[in-house]
Design a protein around this motif. Structure first.
Motif, PDB file in Angstrom:
ATOM      1  N   PRO A  15      -9.919  -6.869   0.932  1.00  0.00           N
ATOM      2  CA  PRO A  15     -10.389  -6.169   1.760  1.00  0.00           C
ATOM      3  C   PRO A  15      -9.795  -4.682   2.432  1.00  0.00           C
ATOM      4  CG  PRO A  15      -9.204  -8.662   1.724  1.00  0.00           C
ATOM      5  CD  PRO A  15      -9.358  -7.626   0.470  1.00  0.00           C
ATOM      6  N   PRO A  16      -9.880  -4.649   3.609  1.00  0.00           N
ATOM      7  CA  PRO A  16      -9.351  -3.510   4.472  1.00  0.00           C
ATOM      8  C   PRO A  16      -7.579  -3.658   4.310  1.00  0.00           C
ATOM      9  CG  PRO A  16     -11.314  -4.031   5.749  1.00  0.00           C
ATOM     10  CD  PRO A  16     -10.853  -5.375   5.031  1.00  0.00           C
ATOM     11  N   GLU A  17      -6.869  -3.926   4.698  1.00  0.00           N
ATOM     12  CA  GLU A  17      -5.778  -3.158   4.057  1.00  0.00           C
ATOM     13  C   GLU A  17      -5.434  -4.084   3.066  1.00  0.00           C
ATOM     14  OE1 GLU A  17      -1.656  -5.879   6.868  1.00  0.00           O
ATOM     15  OE2 GLU A  17      -3.517  -7.399   6.197  1.00  0.00           O
ATOM     16  N   ALA A  18      -5.564  -4.641   2.309  1.00  0.00           N
ATOM     17  CA  ALA A  18      -4.631  -5.167   1.173  1.00  0.00           C
ATOM     18  C   ALA A  18      -5.324  -3.151   0.539  1.00  0.00           C
ATOM     19  CB  ALA A  18      -5.581  -6.283   0.114  1.00  0.00           C
ATOM     20  N   ARG A  19      -6.451  -3.144   0.470  1.00  0.00           N
ATOM     21  CA  ARG A  19      -7.384  -1.794  -0.192  1.00  0.00           C
ATOM     22  C   ARG A  19      -6.290  -0.444   0.239  1.00  0.00           C
ATOM     23  NH1 ARG A  19     -12.157  -2.346   0.386  1.00  0.00           N
ATOM     24  NH2 ARG A  19     -12.690  -1.316   2.464  1.00  0.00           N
ATOM     25  N   ALA A  20      -6.177  -0.748   1.591  1.00  0.00           N
ATOM     26  CA  ALA A  20      -5.127   0.493   2.121  1.00  0.00           C
ATOM     27  C   ALA A  20      -3.887   0.431   1.792  1.00  0.00           C
ATOM     28  CB  ALA A  20      -5.019   0.186   4.205  1.00  0.00           C
ATOM     29  N   VAL A  21      -3.250  -0.503   1.467  1.00  0.00           N
ATOM     30  CA  VAL A  21      -1.834  -1.059   1.001  1.00  0.00           C
ATOM     31  C   VAL A  21      -1.835  -0.174  -0.035  1.00  0.00           C
ATOM     32  CG1 VAL A  21       0.035  -2.170   0.642  1.00  0.00           C
ATOM     33  CG2 VAL A  21      -0.706  -2.080   2.457  1.00  0.00           C
ATOM     34  N   LEU A  22      -2.407  -0.655  -1.537  1.00  0.00           N
ATOM     35  CA  LEU A  22      -2.492  -0.765  -2.593  1.00  0.00           C
ATOM     36  C   LEU A  22      -2.755   0.599  -3.010  1.00  0.00           C
ATOM     37  CD1 LEU A  22      -2.276  -2.542  -5.012  1.00  0.00           C
ATOM     38  CD2 LEU A  22      -4.488  -2.732  -5.597  1.00  0.00           C
ATOM     39  N   GLU A  23      -3.490   1.724  -1.745  1.00  0.00           N
ATOM     40  CA  GLU A  23      -3.922   2.849  -1.977  1.00  0.00           C
ATOM     41  C   GLU A  23      -2.805   3.388  -1.780  1.00  0.00           C
ATOM     42  OE1 GLU A  23      -7.576   3.680   0.477  1.00  0.00           O
ATOM     43  OE2 GLU A  23      -9.060   2.969  -1.080  1.00  0.00           O
ATOM     44  N   ARG A  24      -1.787   2.815  -1.057  1.00  0.00           N
ATOM     45  CA  ARG A  24      -0.747   4.067  -0.561  1.00  0.00           C
ATOM     46  C   ARG A  24      -0.043   3.943  -1.915  1.00  0.00           C
ATOM     47  NH1 ARG A  24       1.032   3.880   5.007  1.00  0.00           N
ATOM     48  NH2 ARG A  24       2.377   5.869   4.340  1.00  0.00           N
ATOM     49  N   VAL A  25       0.068   2.260  -2.918  1.00  0.00           N
ATOM     50  CA  VAL A  25       0.875   2.192  -3.623  1.00  0.00           C
ATOM     51  C   VAL A  25       0.584   3.112  -4.956  1.00  0.00           C
ATOM     52  CG1 VAL A  25       1.757   0.110  -5.351  1.00  0.00           C
ATOM     53  CG2 VAL A  25       2.000  -0.415  -2.854  1.00  0.00           C
ATOM     54  N   ARG A  26      -0.899   3.411  -4.842  1.00  0.00           N
ATOM     55  CA  ARG A  26      -1.711   3.781  -6.346  1.00  0.00           C
ATOM     56  C   ARG A  26      -0.916   5.258  -6.123  1.00  0.00           C
ATOM     57  NH1 ARG A  26      -8.008   5.495  -6.949  1.00  0.00           N
ATOM     58  NH2 ARG A  26      -8.150   5.561  -8.796  1.00  0.00           N
ATOM     59  N   ALA A  27      -1.231   6.017  -4.945  1.00  0.00           N
ATOM     60  CA  ALA A  27      -0.647   7.069  -4.929  1.00  0.00           C
ATOM     61  C   ALA A  27       0.786   7.451  -5.136  1.00  0.00           C
ATOM     62  CB  ALA A  27      -1.075   8.014  -3.570  1.00  0.00           C
ATOM     63  N   ALA A  28       1.655   6.729  -4.988  1.00  0.00           N
ATOM     64  CA  ALA A  28       2.975   6.826  -5.434  1.00  0.00           C
ATOM     65  C   ALA A  28       3.500   7.000  -6.422  1.00  0.00           C
ATOM     66  CB  ALA A  28       3.230   5.609  -4.212  1.00  0.00           C
ATOM     67  N   VAL A  29       2.166   5.123  -7.266  1.00  0.00           N
ATOM     68  CA  VAL A  29       3.295   5.815  -8.221  1.00  0.00           C
ATOM     69  C   VAL A  29       2.346   6.825  -9.662  1.00  0.00           C
ATOM     70  CG1 VAL A  29       2.171   3.897 -10.828  1.00  0.00           C
ATOM     71  CG2 VAL A  29       2.940   2.731  -8.430  1.00  0.00           C
ATOM     72  N   LEU A  30       1.512   7.605  -9.486  1.00  0.00           N
ATOM     73  CA  LEU A  30       0.614   8.495 -10.255  1.00  0.00           C
ATOM     74  C   LEU A  30       1.757   9.570  -9.487  1.00  0.00           C
ATOM     75  CD1 LEU A  30      -2.935   7.690  -9.746  1.00  0.00           C
ATOM     76  CD2 LEU A  30      -1.710   7.711 -11.573  1.00  0.00           C
ATOM     77  N   ARG A  31       2.050   9.815  -8.164  1.00  0.00           N
ATOM     78  CA  ARG A  31       3.558  10.961  -7.657  1.00  0.00           C
ATOM     79  C   ARG A  31       4.883  10.928  -8.956  1.00  0.00           C
ATOM     80  NH1 ARG A  31       1.628   9.402  -2.581  1.00  0.00           N
ATOM     81  NH2 ARG A  31       4.077   8.677  -2.439  1.00  0.00           N
TER      82      ARG A  31
END
Length: 118
Positions: A15-31
């Motif tokens: 769902p959009p809210e979960a996707r938006a949060v997980l995309e931010r989490v993903r980016a932070a993990v990869l950084r």
């Protein structure tokens, strides 16, 4: 629904809210894990450090989560402690700001441990 083959497929199914949060989490993990590769393990996205897993990240009904997050050192553990659920899970509730800097520092600490374990 079939299990996703890629992180992009996993994210697209959220769902959009979960996707938006997980995309931010993903980016932070990869950084926090420069050079990490992504895969799907146990049905959820994972950042790999070489051939070893680093962190899994997933979306649930009310939160995103990181797994496994071992006990960390000093001040970092104190920051993570209020977000822990169980011994090795960190929950990031939807509707609250994503602590991207904290996620990045956790990922960095986990990556350092995985490299040291070799």
């Amino acid at each position: 629904m079939t299990a996703p083959d890629t992180v992009e497929e996993y994210l697209a199914a959220l769902p959009p809210e979960a996707r938006a949060v997980l995309e931010r989490v993903r980016a932070a993990v990869l950084r926090g894990m420069p050079g990490a590769t992504e895969t799907i393990r146990y049905g959820m996205p994972a950042a790999m450090v070489g051939t070893r897993y680093g962190l899994h990240f997933a979306a649930w009904k009310r939160h995103a989560a990181l797994y496994p997050v071992p006990a960390l050192d000093g001040d970092l553990e104190a920051e993570v402690a209020p977000l822990r659920s169980g011994k090795d899970a960190v929950h990031l509730r939807y509707g609250r700001p994503v602590p991207e800097d904290l996620v990045e520092r956790v990922a960095s600490a986990v990556a350092a441990r995985r490299r040291d374990d070799r």
